[in-house]
Scaffold this motif. Structure first.
Motif, mmCIF file in Angstrom:
data_model
loop_
_atom_site.group_PDB
_atom_site.id
_atom_site.type_symbol
_atom_site.label_atom_id
_atom_site.label_comp_id
_atom_site.label_asym_id
_atom_site.label_seq_id
_atom_site.Cartn_x
_atom_site.Cartn_y
_atom_site.Cartn_z
ATOM 1 N N GLY A 162 0.846 -1.171 0.121
ATOM 2 C CA GLY A 162 0.112 -0.065 0.014
ATOM 3 C C GLY A 162 0.949 1.242 -0.038
ATOM 4 N N TYR A 163 0.209 2.505 -0.411
ATOM 5 C CA TYR A 163 1.036 3.769 -0.527
ATOM 6 C C TYR A 163 1.716 4.256 0.986
ATOM 7 C CZ TYR A 163 -2.622 6.193 1.568
ATOM 8 O OH TYR A 163 -3.897 6.998 2.315
ATOM 9 N N ASN A 164 0.913 3.488 1.883
ATOM 10 C CA ASN A 164 1.352 4.131 3.473
ATOM 11 C C ASN A 164 1.687 2.592 4.219
ATOM 12 O OD1 ASN A 164 -1.180 2.567 3.362
ATOM 13 N ND2 ASN A 164 -2.225 4.173 4.814
ATOM 14 N N LEU A 189 6.772 -4.885 -8.930
ATOM 15 C CA LEU A 189 6.269 -4.115 -7.674
ATOM 16 C C LEU A 189 4.674 -3.435 -8.009
ATOM 17 C CD1 LEU A 189 6.712 -3.118 -4.792
ATOM 18 C CD2 LEU A 189 7.672 -1.049 -5.803
ATOM 19 N N ILE A 190 3.832 -3.593 -7.068
ATOM 20 C CA ILE A 190 2.449 -3.178 -7.596
ATOM 21 C C ILE A 190 1.949 -2.262 -6.256
ATOM 22 C CG2 ILE A 190 0.210 -3.712 -7.889
ATOM 23 C CD1 ILE A 190 1.220 -6.393 -9.103
ATOM 24 N N VAL A 191 1.522 -1.245 -6.563
ATOM 25 C CA VAL A 191 1.019 -0.418 -5.308
ATOM 26 C C VAL A 191 -0.374 0.006 -5.860
ATOM 27 C CG1 VAL A 191 1.183 2.028 -4.357
ATOM 28 C CG2 VAL A 191 3.087 0.594 -4.931
ATOM 29 N N ASN A 192 -1.220 -0.444 -5.235
ATOM 30 C CA ASN A 192 -3.035 -0.574 -5.613
ATOM 31 C C ASN A 192 -3.721 0.447 -4.850
ATOM 32 O OD1 ASN A 192 -5.381 -0.859 -6.740
ATOM 33 N ND2 ASN A 192 -5.882 -2.755 -5.472
ATOM 34 N N LEU A 193 -4.168 1.570 -5.609
ATOM 35 C CA LEU A 193 -4.973 2.742 -4.929
ATOM 36 C C LEU A 193 -6.375 2.327 -4.952
ATOM 37 C CD1 LEU A 193 -2.940 5.632 -6.105
ATOM 38 C CD2 LEU A 193 -2.512 4.850 -4.021
ATOM 39 N N GLU A 197 -8.213 6.383 -2.075
ATOM 40 C CA GLU A 197 -6.663 6.696 -1.966
ATOM 41 C C GLU A 197 -6.162 7.286 -3.255
ATOM 42 O OE1 GLU A 197 -5.581 2.575 -1.342
ATOM 43 O OE2 GLU A 197 -6.125 2.610 0.839
ATOM 44 N N ASN A 198 -6.859 7.170 -4.268
ATOM 45 C CA ASN A 198 -6.326 8.146 -5.690
ATOM 46 C C ASN A 198 -5.846 9.228 -5.120
ATOM 47 O OD1 ASN A 198 -5.541 7.702 -8.349
ATOM 48 N ND2 ASN A 198 -7.548 9.226 -8.954
ATOM 49 N N GLU A 199 -6.302 9.883 -4.156
ATOM 50 C CA GLU A 199 -5.927 11.429 -3.833
ATOM 51 C C GLU A 199 -4.252 11.455 -3.331
ATOM 52 O OE1 GLU A 199 -8.210 12.768 -0.834
ATOM 53 O OE2 GLU A 199 -10.039 12.572 -2.159
ATOM 54 N N PHE A 200 -3.569 10.141 -3.032
ATOM 55 C CA PHE A 200 -2.444 10.030 -2.542
ATOM 56 C C PHE A 200 -1.587 9.335 -3.702
ATOM 57 C CE2 PHE A 200 -5.468 9.687 1.366
ATOM 58 C CZ PHE A 200 -4.918 10.870 1.845
ATOM 59 N N ILE A 205 3.820 7.349 -5.850
ATOM 60 C CA ILE A 205 5.031 7.317 -6.824
ATOM 61 C C ILE A 205 6.254 7.470 -6.263
ATOM 62 C CG2 ILE A 205 6.046 8.774 -8.703
ATOM 63 C CD1 ILE A 205 3.172 9.409 -9.627
ATOM 64 N N GLU A 206 6.332 8.303 -5.030
ATOM 65 C CA GLU A 206 7.354 8.363 -4.304
ATOM 66 C C GLU A 206 7.769 7.228 -3.665
ATOM 67 O OE1 GLU A 206 6.829 11.559 -1.602
ATOM 68 O OE2 GLU A 206 6.597 13.299 -2.996
ATOM 69 N N LEU A 207 6.844 6.467 -3.221
ATOM 70 C CA LEU A 207 7.355 4.937 -2.774
ATOM 71 C C LEU A 207 7.999 4.177 -3.662
ATOM 72 C CD1 LEU A 207 6.992 2.973 -0.169
ATOM 73 C CD2 LEU A 207 4.834 2.508 -1.201
#
Length: 263
Positions: A162-164, A189-193, A197-200, A205-207
């Motif tokens: 996750g992004y967090n 690597l997959i980060v699912n919003l 959560e699309n607001e973050f 991207i930074e992660l």
């Protein structure tokens, strides 16, 4: 032997010879009567039928070697209608065009198999060889090729976060990625919003960029996608680095995906 009477007699020659080859695989009974002899003497003979499927006739070009148990068409010389064949010997030398019966005789003399290479050629091409040995070597070569292709196969391992994601889970995925890359596998690597959560998206991207930097020289970026909700980064092993370590690949039956729920 008890119950068997043996008698000798002379039989005048036949006016015309009996050609048994005409009957080939059909059972044939011959009966000879001797009316002038004392008693009613009779001789009954049988030809063909119960003589085992592996025998062959020696009448001209109809002669053929015994068939193997698997009935391989490459050894079925009887399927060749031509009276001549182009023969190659066991040393890969071209013998030339010979009669089919001569080729069969050469195979028998050398205790080798007569194998059909090109049945549609004119004349058909055959070769002297140890067919069982040839088949074994071909199967062994195929197994070796499969092993080599398996050894050079590159699998793709997936890591989800996750992004967090927290520090501990992030470290676990980073170590897993480094291990996969050292083993010669790709890492996706997959980060699912999800939903809001699309607001973050920028955080995600930074992660991903941080993850790429932390992997370091072990990997080269192959592709990335930051447009969709499922943002991805594909890393491939950097051969210049991974080949120096050259670790042995372990069993790939272990899970190829590591995931973590968002905190």
């Amino acid at each position: 032997m008890a119950g068997v009477t043996t008698a000798s007699c002379s039989i005048p020659p036949f006016k015309q010879p009996i050609l048994l080859s005409k009957f080939q695989s059909k059972p044939l009974h011959l009966r000879f009567d001797f009316p002038n002899s004392s008693g009613n003497r009779r001789i009954t003979c049988r030809y063909g039928g119960g003589g085992g499927g592996g025998s062959y006739s020696r009448q001209g070009d109809n002669r053929r070697p015994k068939k193997p148990s698997d009935d391989d068409p490459a050894l079925d010389i009887s399927s060749i209608r031509s009276s001549t064949v182009r023969l190659i010997d066991e040393e890969q030398n071209m013998v030339g065009v010979v009669s089919k019966s001569a080729a069969i005789q050469m195979a028998e003399d050398a205790e080798l198999d007569l194998v059909i290479l090109s049945p549609e050629a004119d004349p058909p091409v055959v070769k002297l060889m140890d067919y069982k040995k040839y088949k074994y070597e071909q199967q062994k070569k195929k197994r070796d090729q499969q092993k080599k292709s398996s050894a050079h196969r590159v699998d793709q391992k997936e890591l989800k976060m996750g992004y967090n994601i927290d520090v501990h889970d992030y470290t676990v995925r980073l170590k897993a990625a480094q291990k996969f890359l050292k083993d010669g596998d790709k890492v996706k690597l997959i980060v699912n919003l999800k939903g809001r959560e699309n607001e973050f998206k920028n955080n995600a991207i930074e992660l991903i960029r941080r993850f790429r930097d932390d992997v370091g020289e072990l990997a080269v970026e192959e592709s990335k996608n930051f447009r969709d909700r499922n943002m991805t980064l594909v890393l491939v092993p950097n051969k210049a680095v991974t080949q120096k370590e050259a670790p042995k690949k372990k069993d790939k039956s272990s899970g190829s995906e590591v995931s973590a729920s968002s905190v």
